[in-house]
Write a protein that holds these residues in place. Structure first.
Motif, PDB file in Angstrom:
ATOM      1  N   TYR A  47     -79.515 -22.790  54.654  1.00 26.10           N
ATOM      2  CA  TYR A  47     -78.751 -21.824  55.437  1.00 26.10           C
ATOM      3  C   TYR A  47     -77.467 -22.451  55.951  1.00 26.10           C
ATOM      4  N   ARG A  48     -76.541 -21.588  56.367  1.00 32.08           N
ATOM      5  CA  ARG A  48     -75.252 -22.032  56.914  1.00 32.08           C
ATOM      6  C   ARG A  48     -74.863 -21.143  58.078  1.00 32.08           C
ATOM      7  N   TRP A  49     -74.222 -21.754  59.077  1.00 34.01           N
ATOM      8  CA  TRP A  49     -73.624 -21.022  60.188  1.00 34.01           C
ATOM      9  C   TRP A  49     -72.098 -21.142  60.102  1.00 34.01           C
ATOM     10  N   ASP A  50     -71.401 -20.062  60.410  1.00 37.41           N
ATOM     11  CA  ASP A  50     -69.947 -20.065  60.511  1.00 37.41           C
ATOM     12  C   ASP A  50     -69.552 -19.204  61.703  1.00 37.41           C
ATOM     13  N   GLY A  51     -68.364 -19.481  62.243  1.00 32.81           N
ATOM     14  CA  GLY A  51     -67.841 -18.629  63.300  1.00 32.81           C
ATOM     15  C   GLY A  51     -68.099 -19.143  64.695  1.00 32.81           C
ATOM     16  N   PRO A  52     -67.604 -18.420  65.699  1.00 34.02           N
ATOM     17  CA  PRO A  52     -67.717 -18.846  67.100  1.00 34.02           C
ATOM     18  C   PRO A  52     -69.169 -18.901  67.569  1.00 34.02           C
ATOM     19  N   ARG A  87     -75.839 -17.178  56.962  1.00 32.06           N
ATOM     20  CA  ARG A  87     -76.168 -16.797  55.580  1.00 32.06           C
ATOM     21  C   ARG A  87     -77.164 -17.802  55.027  1.00 32.06           C
ATOM     22  N   TYR A  88     -77.947 -17.390  54.078  1.00 34.08           N
ATOM     23  CA  TYR A  88     -78.988 -18.277  53.548  1.00 34.08           C
ATOM     24  C   TYR A  88     -79.269 -17.942  52.093  1.00 34.08           C
ATOM     25  N   ASP A  89     -79.901 -18.893  51.395  1.00 39.51           N
ATOM     26  CA  ASP A  89     -80.284 -18.695  50.004  1.00 39.51           C
ATOM     27  C   ASP A  89     -81.696 -18.114  49.952  1.00 39.51           C
ATOM     28  N   LEU A  90     -81.839 -16.987  49.293  1.00 43.79           N
ATOM     29  CA  LEU A  90     -83.170 -16.443  49.057  1.00 43.79           C
ATOM     30  C   LEU A  90     -83.981 -17.436  48.232  1.00 43.79           C
TER      31      LEU A  90
END
Length: 305
Positions: A47-52, A87-90
């Motif tokens: 998974y990934r995080w982006d943004g404030p 967002r993440y990879d199924l």
């Protein structure tokens, strides 16, 4: 009879060797991955995080054959709008594990719920689902609307689809269909990608999609999703969503080769309150080819809430 036995041996060997030659998902492959990994009940999820950090949370769920990289352009839009984006990879795609079992509604909802729990996310969620990811997002919204702020669907599955002849054969025919997918499926998918749009908001997307087909377990995951999740009729879920106050935006491609335009009318019957936008010139690749138009549609949608 000797030649028949030789042919059978070649067929059987090709089934196993074709997968053995592909790269496994492991530490070597994951060393180049952006983001982080979570140990969930069915396996490891990338998974990934982006943004404030303090922004409202949007969770992006990709589709059948892509991974979380497909969201690169949309993530930039959402972060500019103030969202904190997960967002993440199924499972079976990207850098996530390849657990066995039918990839059906419960399978994908369990992964999503596990990840939300792992990330300590309760409510006030915006789910953004693309294609099969739209079915997953709609399933979650139908089950747990109290945890949702809004639902955004891009070329969502579950309201009609037009599969290609090879994928439909593989889905319908056991054993032989599995062999065709494992031995020839990668070639067929790479061929389709090469014929697709070359202009994209995702840098190197053609190479990324082609590379995915050379990773062990990917083709089996695609076939399992075709046999289970993509056979799910989402009409009941959209009726349940219509009975709530959950705002819904559905964006479609006018030239989508995978989702028929009749899905627009189908959703209108099921949820009269859903806002729908059809993008002229857009195919099923719209999340990375029509980012500007999607941005305008999302901004108009949120401005009117």
């Amino acid at each position: 009879m000797i030649w028949l036995g030789a042919i059978l041996a070649i067929v059987v060997a090709s089934y196993f060797l074709s997968e053995w030659w592909r790269r496994p998902v492991g530490d070597t492959l994951r060393a180049r991955a952006p983001g982080q990994f979570a140990e969930l009940s069915q396996g490891v999820t990338h998974y990934r995080w982006d943004g404030p950090v303090r922004g409202p949370v949007a969770v992006c769920i990709h589709g059948l054959t892509t991974s979380s990289y497909v969201w690169d352009g949309i993530v930039k839009v959402l972060t500019m709008m103030g969202f904190r984006v997960l967002r993440y990879d199924l499972y079976g795609r990207g850098y996530s594990d390849r657990p066995e079992g039918p990839q059906d509604r419960n399978f994908f909802l369990r992964q999503l719920r596990d990840l939300l729990r792992d990330q300590n996310l309760g409510g006030d969620l915006t789910l953004v689902g693309y294609s099969m990811g739209g079915s997953i997002a709609s399933s979650f919204a139908a089950d747990e609307p109290h945890r949702m702020d809004r639902l955004i669907l891009l070329a969502t599955a579950g309201l009609g689809r037009t599969p290609g002849p090879m994928s439909e054969f593989c889905r319908r025919v056991p054993i032989l269909g599995d062999w065709v997918m494992r031995v020839l499926g990668g070639w067929q998918l790479r061929r389709a990608v090469a014929r697709g749009p070359q202009k994209s908001a995702v840098a190197g997307i053609v190479a990324k999609q082609m590379d995915e087909t050379r990773i062990r377990g990917y083709l089996a995951a695609v076939l399992s999703s075709q046999r289970y999740m993509l056979q799910q009729d989402m009409s009941a879920e959209h009726r349940r969503i219509s009975g709530t106050s959950l705002p819904v935006l559905a964006i479609w491609g006018a030239q989508d080769e995978a989702i028929p335009i009749s899905a627009v009318g189908q959703l209108a019957k099921l949820n009269r309150e859903a806002r729908q936008v059809t993008l002229e010139g857009a195919t099923h690749a719209l999340p990375h080819t029509h980012v500007d138009q999607i941005q305008r549609a999302m901004q108009d949608f949120m401005r009117d809430l």
